[in-house]
Design a protein around this motif. Structure first.
Motif, PDB file in Angstrom:
ATOM      1  N   ALA A  75     -15.931 -30.443  43.715  1.00 42.13           N
ATOM      2  CA  ALA A  75     -15.929 -30.090  42.298  1.00 42.13           C
ATOM      3  C   ALA A  75     -17.077 -29.136  41.975  1.00 42.13           C
ATOM      4  O   ALA A  75     -16.914 -28.178  41.212  1.00 42.13           O
ATOM      5  CB  ALA A  75     -16.025 -31.351  41.445  1.00 42.13           C
ATOM      6  N   GLN A  84     -16.801 -25.318  40.570  1.00 39.87           N
ATOM      7  CA  GLN A  84     -17.514 -24.899  39.368  1.00 39.87           C
ATOM      8  C   GLN A  84     -18.405 -23.697  39.644  1.00 39.87           C
ATOM      9  O   GLN A  84     -18.532 -22.794  38.811  1.00 39.87           O
ATOM     10  CB  GLN A  84     -18.362 -26.058  38.830  1.00 39.87           C
ATOM     11  N   PRO A 123      -7.364 -21.062  36.180  1.00 37.23           N
ATOM     12  CA  PRO A 123      -7.000 -22.434  35.802  1.00 37.23           C
ATOM     13  C   PRO A 123      -7.023 -23.406  36.980  1.00 37.23           C
ATOM     14  O   PRO A 123      -7.258 -24.599  36.797  1.00 37.23           O
ATOM     15  CB  PRO A 123      -5.594 -22.288  35.213  1.00 37.23           C
ATOM     16  N   THR A 124      -6.766 -22.888  38.203  1.00 37.85           N
ATOM     17  CA  THR A 124      -6.846 -23.759  39.376  1.00 37.85           C
ATOM     18  C   THR A 124      -8.274 -24.248  39.580  1.00 37.85           C
ATOM     19  O   THR A 124      -8.522 -25.429  39.832  1.00 37.85           O
ATOM     20  CB  THR A 124      -6.361 -23.015  40.630  1.00 37.85           C
ATOM     21  N   GLN A 142     -10.493 -24.444  37.274  1.00 35.38           N
ATOM     22  CA  GLN A 142     -10.789 -25.350  36.165  1.00 35.38           C
ATOM     23  C   GLN A 142     -10.330 -26.772  36.484  1.00 35.38           C
ATOM     24  O   GLN A 142     -11.038 -27.741  36.183  1.00 35.38           O
ATOM     25  CB  GLN A 142     -10.120 -24.859  34.881  1.00 35.38           C
ATOM     26  N   ARG A 143      -9.161 -26.900  37.106  1.00 30.57           N
ATOM     27  CA  ARG A 143      -8.662 -28.236  37.451  1.00 30.57           C
ATOM     28  C   ARG A 143      -9.545 -28.889  38.510  1.00 30.57           C
ATOM     29  O   ARG A 143      -9.850 -30.084  38.424  1.00 30.57           O
ATOM     30  CB  ARG A 143      -7.216 -28.146  37.941  1.00 30.57           C
ATOM     31  N   ALA A 156     -12.651 -28.325  39.051  1.00 25.91           N
ATOM     32  CA  ALA A 156     -13.976 -28.602  38.483  1.00 25.91           C
ATOM     33  C   ALA A 156     -13.917 -29.586  37.319  1.00 25.91           C
ATOM     34  O   ALA A 156     -14.956 -29.900  36.729  1.00 25.91           O
ATOM     35  CB  ALA A 156     -14.624 -27.297  38.024  1.00 25.91           C
ATOM     36  N   LYS A 157     -12.735 -30.086  36.992  1.00 28.75           N
ATOM     37  CA  LYS A 157     -12.547 -30.959  35.835  1.00 28.75           C
ATOM     38  C   LYS A 157     -13.499 -32.155  35.815  1.00 28.75           C
ATOM     39  O   LYS A 157     -13.981 -32.556  34.746  1.00 28.75           O
ATOM     40  CB  LYS A 157     -11.096 -31.456  35.811  1.00 28.75           C
ATOM     41  N   PRO A 158     -13.809 -32.779  36.973  1.00 31.28           N
ATOM     42  CA  PRO A 158     -14.720 -33.931  36.943  1.00 31.28           C
ATOM     43  C   PRO A 158     -16.063 -33.638  36.291  1.00 31.28           C
ATOM     44  O   PRO A 158     -16.720 -34.546  35.780  1.00 31.28           O
ATOM     45  CB  PRO A 158     -14.888 -34.283  38.423  1.00 31.28           C
ATOM     46  N   ASP A 211     -16.584 -32.346  33.563  1.00 31.98           N
ATOM     47  CA  ASP A 211     -16.523 -32.552  32.116  1.00 31.98           C
ATOM     48  C   ASP A 211     -17.226 -33.846  31.712  1.00 31.98           C
ATOM     49  O   ASP A 211     -17.692 -33.983  30.582  1.00 31.98           O
ATOM     50  CB  ASP A 211     -15.071 -32.589  31.638  1.00 31.98           C
ATOM     51  N   ASP A 212     -17.277 -34.807  32.639  1.00 38.01           N
ATOM     52  CA  ASP A 212     -17.964 -36.072  32.379  1.00 38.01           C
ATOM     53  C   ASP A 212     -19.424 -35.937  32.796  1.00 38.01           C
ATOM     54  O   ASP A 212     -19.719 -35.567  33.936  1.00 38.01           O
ATOM     55  CB  ASP A 212     -17.310 -37.217  33.153  1.00 38.01           C
ATOM     56  N   TRP A 260     -24.356 -35.189  37.556  1.00 35.67           N
ATOM     57  CA  TRP A 260     -24.185 -34.008  38.400  1.00 35.67           C
ATOM     58  C   TRP A 260     -25.516 -33.405  38.832  1.00 35.67           C
ATOM     59  O   TRP A 260     -25.580 -32.627  39.780  1.00 35.67           O
ATOM     60  CB  TRP A 260     -23.330 -32.972  37.673  1.00 35.67           C
TER      61      TRP A 260
END
Length: 719
Positions: free
Chosen positions: A74, A78, A110-111, A113-114, A116-118, A120-121, A289
């Motif tokens: 991730a 990012q 967008p790929t 982004q998906r 790297a989505k983790p 977001d927390d 992170w």
């Protein structure tokens, strides 16, 4: 565009053009020469690829299903997403990614982004596993290291240079001329080797002899060892030693399993059940992170408030004894040194913003030289843009004489096509991690020192000492402006830790920076969370690379300040808060938290001191009627300590300034301690700063030119 902004960009653009004219870094990969290597079939961190390729690829070997792999994957996604944003002005730079007229970009973005989505927390949930150590050996990074060669540096002595291919999909060894005579190199290797010089490349088969020359005018030659290559037996000759002297190149992870174990380590941190915990405790033990160690034993660290105590702690870690005041008073960089009590060391890590060729730098260089001559592995990290010619020469000569002394000179490079402010940051992004770690073979003699001090006489002497008798040393002395010849007398603070497990953990943590990706400066995470029982340690070390970890340090400081219930006590000279930090200050004040700040509003004497003073005055203007702000007023001394204490329970001692630079641009490190007993030890230190300060008047005067300049967000973010 505002007039002030336009003028500023034009002036900085001239500096950027000059930088671009002299910049030239190796940028080739071993994969270009050895494409059959399995790691070369995977995406490099800096790759531009289609969405399908990214979605189906792993950045390193393995199934990618372990908790550590997923967390790292991730971060890598990012990192690439941030690079695309910088190059296209998307994301945090304001442009909608859908407005980019490129179909490949529309599938890639967008790929990523998906993946790297983790991120977001803010915090990471514990995963399956038991607390303890792990080893990560996935090949993901570009490894680039420099072998300095000087024909006059012990010309007849055998030398050994270890190159690290650990976790590397490509290895580059840059041969750099550090002297004034041509160097001739020849020999064989036990595996294929590619050589690039003067824009041309050749590949040499295993056991085939080769020869190359490094003229005085040739800045560098690059060697690219195949993954199978573990050893080269070479001879280095010159007019000073026509017969040549042996130079052995060894793959470090094969030749030294101990250092490979240290360098590949990551930790699984037990996270206690947050139910029933106070919020400050929960935030302290949570995983995020930001690269952090698990909670560690602290023991009884030595608090280094006085300048000479800070310098002598480093001396004693290397020499086994301190220098008497009389020796420091004489300021003779060639004073006799007694090494009879020196520890026997396996590894020395020295990380500093700068390493100056002055009294302090020469003493440190002589201490390191002693251990290098005994075969100790030495790793030095400094910032390239702040080093002057004699500073460079001091370190290059040391590394040329003893190739077991390896030097990394940090310089950040913007992505091609990056926005103007990102390109400008090449002028000021720095390596700001401060640590001396000495790992000894004898029990009880390992040490680690962290805090705010650099290797510079300004942290030791009230005024510049006379070094004119020593032509190889720099006479620093300018006290204002942007000159690299600047000199200030800084008041700072460090701590020294002797707990052997903690020393080794912090060294292993710094290895994640040493073994970072050479193209992006991305480093791997050091820990992952697992379910745990009762907390065991009270201290956690962090390392921040804000432009690669999503500004995780800023989020951490916001979390910590948001937990405050009663009082926050701060010692920090730089008070240019980021918007998020400013908002958390506002929230704390709104709920009745008392905030006290000991700073140095007038930063004359620091590099760029007038600009920094104006920013500090803006802080006073905003918070002077709500925060007790005091000015550290020891005569002709610039405050440089960075301490934050919350609710008489938590203490942070670090390299982190409360400015945009630390949270957006510079790598940083520090120790956060959750222990009321340690706070009680630190309170007299804080009180001493109070005793040397006075209240700040809130009716500050700020020139219109500074107000205009800092009204531009990107300018303010540079400081």
């Amino acid at each position: 565009m505002k007039l002030g902004s336009a003028i500023t960009r034009a002036l900085l653009g001239l500096a950027l053009a000059a930088l671009a004219g002299c910049a030239g870094m190796p940028g080739h990969s071993a994969c270009a020469f050895f494409p059959g290597d399995g790691a070369c079939g995977r995406l490099p961190v800096s790759a531009d690829s289609s969405g399908a390729e990214i979605a189906g690829a792993h950045y390193f070997a393995g199934d990618g299903n372990s908790a550590y792999d997923k967390q790292f994957q991730a971060l890598l996604a990012q990192s690439r997403l941030d690079a695309l944003d910088r190059a296209n002005g998307t994301g945090r730079f304001g442009r909608d990614w859908r407005d980019v007229q490129n179909s490949g970009f529309h599938t890639t973005y967008p790929t990523l982004q998906r993946l790297a989505k983790p991120l977001d927390d803010t915090e990471l949930a514990p995963t399956r596993g038991k607390p303890g150590e792990g080893r990560f050996t996935g090949r993901w990074r570009m490894s680039r290291q420099t072998l300095y060669l000087d024909a006059a540096a012990r010309p007849s002595a055998p030398k050994t240079f270890s190159f690290s291919g650990l976790q590397a999909r490509s290895v580059e060894i840059v041969l750099r001329q550090a002297g004034h005579l041509q160097v001739d190199i020849g020999g064989t290797c036990n595996g294929p080797l590619a050589i690039r010089a003067s824009g041309r490349s050749i590949t040499v088969a295993a056991a085939s002899p080769f020869h190359l020359s490094l003229p005085v005018a040739e800045t560098s030659v690059s060697l690219f060892p195949d993954q199978a290559l573990t050893r080269c037996d070479l001879r280095v000759g010159s007019t000073l030693a026509p017969a040549g002297a042996p130079l052995t190149l060894l793959r470090e992870e094969t030749a030294d399993p101990w250092i490979a174990g240290l360098d590949s380590r990551y930790d699984r941190c037990p996270v206690p059940d947050p139910a029933g915990m106070e919020e400050l405790d929960r935030v302290f033990y949570a995983s995020r992170w930001l690269s952090q160690t698990c909670a560690l034993a602290l023991g009884s660290p030595t608090l280094l408030r006085k300048s000479r105590d800070g310098f002598n702690a480093k001396v004693e870690a290397l020499l086994g004894r301190t220098l008497p005041d009389s020796a420091i008073d004489k300021a003779d960089p060639e004073l006799p040194l007694d090494f009879s009590s020196a520890p026997k060391l396996r590894l020395i890590y020295l990380s500093s913003l700068e390493f100056k060729a002055d009294f302090s730098g020469r003493i440190m260089e002589r201490l390191i030289r002693h251990h290098a001559a005994l075969g100790t592995k030495v790793r030095i990290l400094v910032t390239d843009v702040l080093e002057r010619e004699k500073d460079d020469a001091l370190l290059h000569r040391l590394a040329a004489e003893f190739p077991n002394v390896q030097l990394q000179e940090y310089r950040w490079q913007a992505d091609h096509g990056a926005p103007f402010d990102e390109q400008i940051s090449q002028l000021h992004k720095v390596h700001h991690i401060k640590m001396l770690a000495t790992l000894a073979e004898e029990p009880g003699r390992s040490r680690v020192i962290i805090g705010g001090r650099n290797i510079h006489d300004g942290f030791l002497f009230h005024k510049p000492v006379d070094l004119t008798r020593y032509p190889d040393l720099e006479q620093y002395g300018k006290t204002d402006g942007f000159s690299l010849n600047y000199y200030s007398n800084w008041s700072d603070f460090d701590i020294e830790i002797a707990d052997p497990a903690t020393v080794e953990t912090l060294a292993a943590h710094l290895s994640t920076i040493w073994l970072r990706d050479a193209d992006t400066n991305l480093s791997r995470p050091f820990s992952i969370p697992v379910p745990g029982g009762s907390p065991r340690g009270v201290a956690r070390h962090f390392i921040s690379v804000p432009y690669e970890d999503g500004h995780a340090l800023e989020a951490y400081f916001v979390e910590l300040i948001d937990t405050a219930e009663h009082r926050i006590e701060i010692v920090n000279p730089y008070l240019n808060l980021t918007p998020d930090i400013a908002r958390t200050f506002d929230r704390a004040l709104a709920r009745g938290v008392k905030i006290d700040v000991v700073g140095r509003i007038d930063l004359k004497g620091d590099i760029g001191g007038r600009f920094l003073t104006a920013l500090n005055k803006l802080f006073v203007e905003k918070y002077g009627d709500r925060i007790d702000i005091r000015e550290f007023k020891a005569p002709d001394v610039v405050l440089h300590s960075k301490i934050m204490m919350i609710d008489e329970r938590l203490v942070a001692i670090s390299s982190v300034n409360l400015n945009n630079r630390s949270f957006f641009h510079d790598s940083e490190n520090g120790m956060v301690v959750l222990d009321p007993a340690f706070y009680r030890r630190m309170k007299p230190v804080y009180d001493d700063y109070l005793a040397h300060s006075r209240p700040v008047a809130t009716n500050v005067t700020i020139g219109w030119a500074y107000r205009l300049l800092f009204s531009d967000t990107w300018v303010r973010q540079a400081f």
